[in-house]
Motif scaffolding. Structure first.
Motif, PDB file in Angstrom:
ATOM      1  N   GLU A  30       0.851  -1.195   0.000  1.00 45.98           N
ATOM      2  CA  GLU A  30       0.000   0.000   0.000  1.00 45.98           C
ATOM      3  C   GLU A  30       0.881   1.237   0.000  1.00 45.98           C
ATOM      4  OE1 GLU A  30      -3.305   2.332   2.753  1.00 45.98           O
ATOM      5  OE2 GLU A  30      -2.926   0.194   3.093  1.00 45.98           O
ATOM      6  N   ILE A  31       0.599   2.145  -0.913  1.00 48.44           N
ATOM      7  CA  ILE A  31       1.370   3.390  -0.976  1.00 48.44           C
ATOM      8  C   ILE A  31       0.955   4.283   0.183  1.00 48.44           C
ATOM      9  CG2 ILE A  31       1.872   5.451  -2.351  1.00 48.44           C
ATOM     10  CD1 ILE A  31       1.320   3.733  -4.854  1.00 48.44           C
ATOM     11  N   GLY A  33       2.998   7.194   1.139  1.00 48.19           N
ATOM     12  CA  GLY A  33       3.563   8.524   0.984  1.00 48.19           C
ATOM     13  C   GLY A  33       4.105   8.687  -0.417  1.00 48.19           C
ATOM     14  N   GLU A  34       4.687   9.816  -0.665  1.00 51.42           N
ATOM     15  CA  GLU A  34       5.172  10.108  -2.012  1.00 51.42           C
ATOM     16  C   GLU A  34       6.179   9.072  -2.492  1.00 51.42           C
ATOM     17  OE1 GLU A  34       7.195  13.794  -4.527  1.00 51.42           O
ATOM     18  OE2 GLU A  34       6.687  14.043  -2.413  1.00 51.42           O
ATOM     19  N   ASN A  35       7.004   8.585  -1.545  1.00 50.88           N
ATOM     20  CA  ASN A  35       8.049   7.635  -1.943  1.00 50.88           C
ATOM     21  C   ASN A  35       8.085   6.414  -1.040  1.00 50.88           C
ATOM     22  OD1 ASN A  35       9.386   9.267  -4.095  1.00 50.88           O
ATOM     23  ND2 ASN A  35       9.716  10.676  -2.385  1.00 50.88           N
ATOM     24  N   THR A  36       6.996   6.127  -0.307  1.00 52.53           N
ATOM     25  CA  THR A  36       7.015   5.050   0.670  1.00 52.53           C
ATOM     26  C   THR A  36       5.817   4.120   0.511  1.00 52.53           C
ATOM     27  OG1 THR A  36       5.828   6.373   2.315  1.00 52.53           O
ATOM     28  CG2 THR A  36       8.238   6.455   2.367  1.00 52.53           C
ATOM     29  N   THR A  54      13.463  -1.525  -1.495  1.00 53.18           N
ATOM     30  CA  THR A  54      12.617  -0.746  -2.397  1.00 53.18           C
ATOM     31  C   THR A  54      11.839  -1.670  -3.328  1.00 53.18           C
ATOM     32  OG1 THR A  54      14.366  -0.528  -4.069  1.00 53.18           O
ATOM     33  CG2 THR A  54      14.225   1.214  -2.391  1.00 53.18           C
ATOM     34  N   VAL A  55      10.717  -1.141  -3.826  1.00 56.56           N
ATOM     35  CA  VAL A  55       9.929  -1.815  -4.867  1.00 56.56           C
ATOM     36  C   VAL A  55       9.546  -0.768  -5.910  1.00 56.56           C
ATOM     37  CG1 VAL A  55       9.012  -3.660  -3.408  1.00 56.56           C
ATOM     38  CG2 VAL A  55       7.801  -1.474  -3.545  1.00 56.56           C
ATOM     39  N   SER A  56       9.251  -1.229  -7.120  1.00 57.81           N
ATOM     40  CA  SER A  56       8.888  -0.314  -8.199  1.00 57.81           C
ATOM     41  C   SER A  56       7.471  -0.594  -8.678  1.00 57.81           C
ATOM     42  CB  SER A  56       9.858  -0.451  -9.373  1.00 57.81           C
ATOM     43  OG  SER A  56      11.158  -0.050  -8.984  1.00 57.81           O
ATOM     44  N   TYR A  57       6.758   0.498  -8.990  1.00 53.31           N
ATOM     45  CA  TYR A  57       5.380   0.406  -9.456  1.00 53.31           C
ATOM     46  C   TYR A  57       5.118   1.565 -10.410  1.00 53.31           C
ATOM     47  CZ  TYR A  57       0.234   0.585  -9.141  1.00 53.31           C
ATOM     48  OH  TYR A  57      -1.121   0.617  -9.422  1.00 53.31           O
ATOM     49  N   ARG A  58       4.652   1.230 -11.606  1.00 60.52           N
ATOM     50  CA  ARG A  58       4.350   2.232 -12.628  1.00 60.52           C
ATOM     51  C   ARG A  58       5.527   3.177 -12.868  1.00 60.52           C
ATOM     52  NH1 ARG A  58      -1.946   3.905 -11.121  1.00 60.52           N
ATOM     53  NH2 ARG A  58      -2.884   1.894 -11.724  1.00 60.52           N
ATOM     54  N   LYS A  60       7.904   4.016 -10.865  1.00 59.53           N
ATOM     55  CA  LYS A  60       8.382   4.789  -9.711  1.00 59.53           C
ATOM     56  C   LYS A  60       8.889   3.842  -8.629  1.00 59.53           C
ATOM     57  CE  LYS A  60       7.143   8.614  -6.677  1.00 59.53           C
ATOM     58  NZ  LYS A  60       6.161   9.673  -6.400  1.00 59.53           N
ATOM     59  N   THR A  61       9.944   4.244  -7.944  1.00 62.35           N
ATOM     60  CA  THR A  61      10.541   3.434  -6.893  1.00 62.35           C
ATOM     61  C   THR A  61      10.089   3.925  -5.523  1.00 62.35           C
ATOM     62  OG1 THR A  61      12.479   2.945  -8.249  1.00 62.35           O
ATOM     63  CG2 THR A  61      12.708   2.642  -5.873  1.00 62.35           C
TER      64      THR A  61
END
Length: 255
Positions: A30-31, A33-36, A54-58, A60-61
């Motif tokens: 679940e996203i 924050g902007e980068n978390t 880290t993980v990447s989605y669309r 973005k990391t």
């Protein structure tokens, strides 16, 4: 009015984005924050997991900064867990009742282990705790009946109520030099524990903290008798345990 509407829509879009969820393999995130992101849920078929930094989605990391409540609850096939260094918080019951879990490595970013996080992980034999853990919640490791030894880093200050209670195979526990609070029945019914060393940093020990430890004959305190007397102590610290006194650096005191 138009300006307020624009702001509202922008906030709504931002909230929608941050509440987005996505899945990679057996794990949902679940996203937050902007980068978390928070690791939100794992499929019950999972057998091993190395939680990444880290993980990447669309395109973005995102940094994985927490493991959600009940995220791996009752994942009966899970045998090993390694937690990345960006994770700061392991929430309530995150790995509770993972009865096949044998090995846990907690990363160096974790500061808090939540209530019941590893409760009733009855097969757990190997626990490596990161260097920044500060607090261990209530019943965090209760009934981890195969755990034989625990080493807490010096960063730990708080051990919650029944945190290690009924860890019946626990033979040794090394408390870091920074522990100030040991909660009620924190080590109760640790029936294989024969001796315990307490740091001079302690300011509070809860009721029956070492109660019903049927083989506990020795408690060593790394401070003076005068320091021991100043500790706020609950009732019957050694309830139904054979240990009768604490050995301080300048003599012994009765429990």
């Amino acid at each position: 009015m138009r300006k307020l509407l624009t702001i509202f829509l922008a906030l709504a879009a931002s909230t929608s984005l941050w509440a987005d969820e996505f899945q990679i393999g057996y794990i949902s995130y679940e996203i937050t924050g902007e980068n978390t992101v928070e690791l939100d849920y794992a499929d019950e078929e999972i057998t091993q997991v190395a939680i990444p930094n880290t993980v990447s989605y669309r395109g973005k990391t995102y940094r994985v900064t927490s493991i959600g409540s009940d995220a791996f609850y009752d994942c009966a096939k899970l045998t090993s867990v390694t937690i990345g260094d960006y994770v700061k918080n392991i929430r309530q019951d995150a790995f509770a009742e993972c009865t096949a879990l044998r090995t846990v490595v907690i990363g160096n970013g974790v500061t808090h282990i939540g209530e019941g996080a590893f409760a009733e992980c009855t097969a757990l034999t190997s626990l490596t705790m990161g260097s920044k853990v500060q607090s261990i919640g209530e019943i965090a490791f209760v009934e981890c009946k195969s755990l034989t030894s625990v080493t807490l880093p010096s960063s730990v200050t708080h051990i919650g109520t029944e945190a290690f209670a009924e860890c019946t195979a626990l033979q040794s526990i090394a408390l870091g030099s920074g522990v100030t609070h040991i909660g009620q029945e924190a080590f109760a019914e640790c029936n294989s524990l024969q001796k315990l060393s307490l740091p001079a940093s302690l300011t509070h020990i809860g009721n029956s903290a070492f109660g019903m430890c049927e083989r506990l004959y020795s408690i060593i305190y790394k401070g003076t008798k005068e320091q021991w007397y100043k500790i706020a102590k609950g009732k019957e610290l050694n309830y139904d345990s054979p240990v009768s006194h604490v050995t301080c650096t300048n003599g012994s005191v009765d429990l």
